[in-house]
Design an enzyme around this catalytic site. Sequence first.
Site, PDB file in Angstrom:
ATOM      1  N   HIS A 104      42.148  42.592  37.221  1.00  0.00           N
ATOM      2  CA  HIS A 104      42.343  44.010  37.510  1.00  0.00           C
ATOM      3  C   HIS A 104      43.789  44.323  37.130  1.00  0.00           C
ATOM      4  O   HIS A 104      44.669  43.458  37.296  1.00  0.00           O
ATOM      5  CB  HIS A 104      42.219  44.328  38.997  1.00  0.00           C
ATOM      6  CG  HIS A 104      40.937  43.928  39.640  1.00  0.00           C
ATOM      7  ND1 HIS A 104      40.684  42.658  40.055  1.00  0.00           N
ATOM      8  CD2 HIS A 104      39.854  44.662  39.988  1.00  0.00           C
ATOM      9  CE1 HIS A 104      39.483  42.604  40.613  1.00  0.00           C
ATOM     10  NE2 HIS A 104      38.949  43.813  40.590  1.00  0.00           N
ATOM     11  N   ASP A 107      46.294  43.210  39.668  1.00  0.00           N
ATOM     12  CA  ASP A 107      46.465  41.773  39.942  1.00  0.00           C
ATOM     13  C   ASP A 107      47.660  41.232  39.195  1.00  0.00           C
ATOM     14  O   ASP A 107      48.316  40.297  39.652  1.00  0.00           O
ATOM     15  CB  ASP A 107      45.268  40.939  39.422  1.00  0.00           C
ATOM     16  CG  ASP A 107      43.947  41.383  39.976  1.00  0.00           C
ATOM     17  OD1 ASP A 107      43.928  41.886  41.106  1.00  0.00           O
ATOM     18  OD2 ASP A 107      42.933  41.215  39.269  1.00  0.00           O
TER      19      ASP A 107
HETATM   20  C1  XUL Z   1      34.127  42.952  44.352  1.00  0.00           C
HETATM   21  C2  XUL Z   1      34.079  42.374  42.999  1.00  0.00           C
HETATM   22  C3  XUL Z   1      35.205  42.764  42.113  1.00  0.00           C
HETATM   23  C4  XUL Z   1      34.801  42.993  40.701  1.00  0.00           C
HETATM   24  C5  XUL Z   1      35.889  43.519  39.824  1.00  0.00           C
HETATM   25  O1  XUL Z   1      33.150  42.485  45.169  1.00  0.00           O
HETATM   26  O2  XUL Z   1      33.205  41.608  42.663  1.00  0.00           O
HETATM   27  O3  XUL Z   1      36.208  41.821  42.212  1.00  0.00           O
HETATM   28  O4  XUL Z   1      34.327  41.809  40.118  1.00  0.00           O
HETATM   29  O5  XUL Z   1      36.485  44.653  40.344  1.00  0.00           O
END
Ligand code: XUL
Length: 442
Positions: A104, A107
């Site tokens: 993300h 992150d």
């Molecule tokens: C949340 C989840 C996230 C997504 C990306 O449950 O799986 O981490 O993979 O935003």
Amino acid sequence: MVSLNTAYFENVNKVMYEGHDSKNPMAFKYYNPDEIVGGKTMKEQLRFSIAYWHAFTLDGSDPFGAATMQRTWNKYSGMDIAKARVEASFEFYEKLGVSFFAFHDRDIAPEGNTLSETNKNLDEIVSLIKGRMKSGNVKLLWNTANLFTNPRFVHGAATSCNADVFAYAAAQVKKGLEVAKELESENYVFWGGREGYDTLLNTNLKLELDNLGRFLHMAVEYAHEIGYTGQFLIEPKPKEPTTHQYDTDASATMAFLKNYELDKHFKLNLEANHATLAGHTFEHELRMARIHGMLGSVDANQGNPLLGWDTDEFPTDLYTTTLAMYEILKNGGLGRGGLNFDAKVRRASFDSEDLFYSHIAGMDAFARGLKAANKLIEDNVFEKVINNRYASYTQGIGLDIVEGRANFHSLEEYALHNDTIQNISGRQEQIKATLNQYILEV
Ligand code: XUL
Ligand code: CO
């Protein structure tokens, strides 16, 4: 074992394949990257990816307790810790022999006081990552925008009741797509963090869904405009954080994409623990996407059957990895997708070494699943069962039905003259025993 000069995981050498007789916890017992299974190397079939957030950013805190993770980069803060994490992450990928990672935006770099400042932080870390990616050994499987942690997203992002938040989220995804292009990301993911609702009493359901459709169309248009050609993915999840997430499961998400004429632009990123939260098996979700040509990528983890939330455990259940790999092989692989370990070590597994042990466990479980699934396919085990079970559609009235020659008149006529319907056994238990044989003996 090869010894590398390292800074962040100095007690760990490159993890090697030692075979199933090895007792070395820092070695693969089943994942042999160059071994050919089903016409490709294991490395090509499995396309493992490391989730940056779980491996390098999150700290083991939970609603009841503070951070526990002991990490060599914890001595830094701000942009310094962000930079240290990049260095540590590439050391980790190389030592584990993994070719993909995913993140993300938030992150990898901290937010600043303004969006411009935040983007500047992001740019700095992206260029650091780009430098480390130059060798070509490690690629970005996908990136995504964190549209759920910051309090501004309290009512959602694209489905927020506040248009200013919609605009902010759009700016964030715009930047994310530029990063995707810059780092040649294979995919761009949308997980609808807070895109859902808690109570209908204050929710304009129609406007929120329409806005989500508008938002995703804008993303597609912008990717086209800048020449980003990665695959768009949506990751379904039924609940947590909101009570009713809009992208509940594979079926609901595909229906949404069709309703808003987005299905040509998106595929699904299916997560094992999200499947179980939706009351499905992982293989159900994979099959549902596969038969509709919508299987794009996988977030590989598992839930705890005794707990009702998204525990994101490392996948170790061989039944699930075998049946998941069966779907993936039947899909002809994942294309640009991969097996991303959206999984975290337990809070009590706080040593740096645990990061290796956990990924080794998941990689071995999927490698073993791949071999069993490949043999099941080579021997046509389920195909024989299914062909036999549906044989009535290959001739007579059944063939008329599937080839479109039947209607209610012809079917009534047939039924009126067929008072002795006979069914055959489904043989579930016998099939499960055969599956056990394949898992145990391949
Ligand atoms: C949340 C989840 C996230 C997504 C990306 O449950 O799986 O981490 O993979 O935003
Ligand atoms: Co996920």
